[in-house]
Design an enzyme around this catalytic site. Structure first.
Site, PDB file in Angstrom:
ATOM      1  N   GLY A  13       0.814  -1.214   0.000  1.00 43.91           N
ATOM      2  CA  GLY A  13       0.000   0.000   0.000  1.00 43.91           C
ATOM      3  C   GLY A  13       0.844   1.260   0.000  1.00 43.91           C
ATOM      4  N   ARG A  99      -4.588   3.700  19.564  1.00 41.17           N
ATOM      5  CA  ARG A  99      -4.198   5.082  19.880  1.00 41.17           C
ATOM      6  C   ARG A  99      -4.701   5.561  21.236  1.00 41.17           C
ATOM      7  NH1 ARG A  99      -5.654   7.407  13.947  1.00 41.17           N
ATOM      8  NH2 ARG A  99      -3.818   6.625  12.827  1.00 41.17           N
ATOM      9  N   CYS A 128      -2.933  11.288  10.885  1.00 40.83           N
ATOM     10  CA  CYS A 128      -2.092  12.188  10.086  1.00 40.83           C
ATOM     11  C   CYS A 128      -2.381  13.659  10.366  1.00 40.83           C
ATOM     12  CB  CYS A 128      -2.261  11.892   8.597  1.00 40.83           C
ATOM     13  SG  CYS A 128      -3.975  11.807   8.032  1.00 40.83           S
ATOM     14  N   PRO A 180     -20.285  11.341 -18.132  1.00 43.92           N
ATOM     15  CA  PRO A 180     -20.870  11.236 -16.792  1.00 43.92           C
ATOM     16  C   PRO A 180     -19.802  10.904 -15.743  1.00 43.92           C
ATOM     17  CG  PRO A 180     -22.140   9.969 -18.384  1.00 43.92           C
ATOM     18  CD  PRO A 180     -20.893  10.391 -19.085  1.00 43.92           C
ATOM     19  N   HIS A 248      -1.862  17.393   3.389  1.00 43.58           N
ATOM     20  CA  HIS A 248      -2.993  17.997   4.091  1.00 43.58           C
ATOM     21  C   HIS A 248      -2.657  19.429   4.502  1.00 43.58           C
ATOM     22  CE1 HIS A 248      -4.819  14.168   4.038  1.00 43.58           C
ATOM     23  NE2 HIS A 248      -4.756  13.832   5.304  1.00 43.58           N
ATOM     24  N   GLN A 321       0.864  14.062   4.394  1.00 43.97           N
ATOM     25  CA  GLN A 321       0.262  13.146   5.362  1.00 43.97           C
ATOM     26  C   GLN A 321       0.737  11.712   5.187  1.00 43.97           C
ATOM     27  OE1 GLN A 321      -1.188  13.773   2.563  1.00 43.97           O
ATOM     28  NE2 GLN A 321      -2.316  11.952   1.960  1.00 43.97           N
TER      29      GLN A 321
END
Length: 343
Positions: A13, A99, A128, A180, A248, A321
């Site tokens: 990822g 967390r 983040c 579309p 961000h 981020q």
């Protein structure tokens, strides 16, 4: 320096790939490297530092002989982190699973490195948006107590994963070709309704929880309290998804307990590790997502007095981020542990 056996969970990822880049860039002292992912990604080959690594399906036994486990985030953290700890690894987890667990340190190394020493096998990486904000808050907080924070975020689509990046690209392409538009991912793939993000803003990130705040907004509140170890600060957040690929941005308004001029705030921020001040209104210099992407630092500008309260400041804070907001923060935790022989 001692070398460590490292495992990366979620290696295919965006955050997992960033882990690999940073390990190479920062010359992290690894001995053996194990790349783990879901069954769907198992068998993929990743070429890294002159060697081919076969991605393995993550299982509890995958962490045997691993000293450091970097978890990119996701639903598997809750199940696999305890297994990794049982095999002797220290887990640095990028998910939200641990967390707010009082037994798990929530760490930004420049802000609260002392918390790392309190770990019992798992260390949590904050959200983040929280990381980016507290990097700008901490040097000011060290000088003058903060009474209240009002933050509005402008969060890039990459925070929602590769599918959200692809959706923005596809929607822009469709609109320019007068075709579309399809919306299947944002504001969240698991949510019952989806909206166009191209040329639009979505004032919802994650699900709604108590009092019509979103989970993302409440993460910023609770995590900031825990990281600063100060539950007296009033914090309110509004988090917004914007049609930006990466990095961000946040508008942060703070009310202080005593005087601090914008000039003094700039000096404090400029002297804080990991922060770069970009603030010259006369020359139109301020941080922007386009130019902070792929950078390790958090950038702060538009620092000015809020004259509606006795001791108020406004700041514009921008950071990548995926780097500081995720992978870099975790790697920095691992570096701190290696440097201080905590593994």
């Amino acid at each position: 320096m001692k070398k460590y056996n490292v495992a990366i969970l979620g290696a295919t990822g965006a955050v997992g790939q960033e882990f690999l880049k940073l390990i190479e860039e920062r010359n992290f002292p690894f001995n053996e490297l194990k790349l783990l992912a879901s069954e769907r990604s198992a068998g993929k080959v990743i070429h890294f530092m002159g060697k081919d690594y076969i991605v393995e399906a993550a299982k509890p036994e995958s962490f045997k002989d691993v000293q450091i486990a970097l978890f990119a985030g996701g639903s598997t953290s809750k199940a696999l982190a305890p297994a990794a700890v049982k095999h002797g690894a220290v887990v640095i987890d990028n998910s939200s699973a641990f967390r707010m667990d009082p037994e798990v340190p929530l760490v930004v190394p420049e802000v609260n490195p002392e918390a790392i020493r309190q770990h019992k096998g798992i260390i949590a990486n904050p959200n983040c948006s929280t990381i980016i904000m507290v990097m700008a808050l901490k040097p000011i907080y060290n000088a003058v107590k903060i009474k209240r924070i009002v933050v509005s975020t402008y969060q890039a689509v990459s925070g929602a994963g590769k599918e959200a990046i692809d959706e923005l690209t596809n929607q822009v392409t469709a609109l320019l070709a007068d075709r579309p538009v399809e919306a299947n991912i944002l504001p969240g793939a698991s949510l019952p309704k989806h909206y166009q993000i191209a040329f639009n803003l979505l004032p919802q990130i994650d699900v709604f929880v108590d009092d019509d705040y979103t989970k993302e907004e409440m993460k910023m509140v609770h995590e900031t309290h825990k990281i600063l170890n100060d539950y007296t600060i009033g914090i309110t957040a509004t988090t917004v998804r914007v049609p930006v690929y990466r990095s961000h941005a946040e508008s942060v308004n703070i009310e202080l307990d005593g005087p601090l001029s914008p000039k003094e705030a700039k000096q404090l921020l400029a002297g804080f590790p990991g922060v770069i001040v970009q603030d010259d209104p006369a020359e139109m210099v301020y941080p922007m997502p386009l130019y902070t992407s792929d950078k390790n630092e958090v950038f702060v500008g538009r620092i000015r007095a809020d004259k509606t309260v006795p001791h108020g400041l406004n700041m514009w804070v921008v950071g990548d981020q995926i780097r500081k907001g995720a992978a870099l923060n975790a790697v920095q935790i691992a570096e701190y542990m290696a440097e201080h022989n905590l593994i």
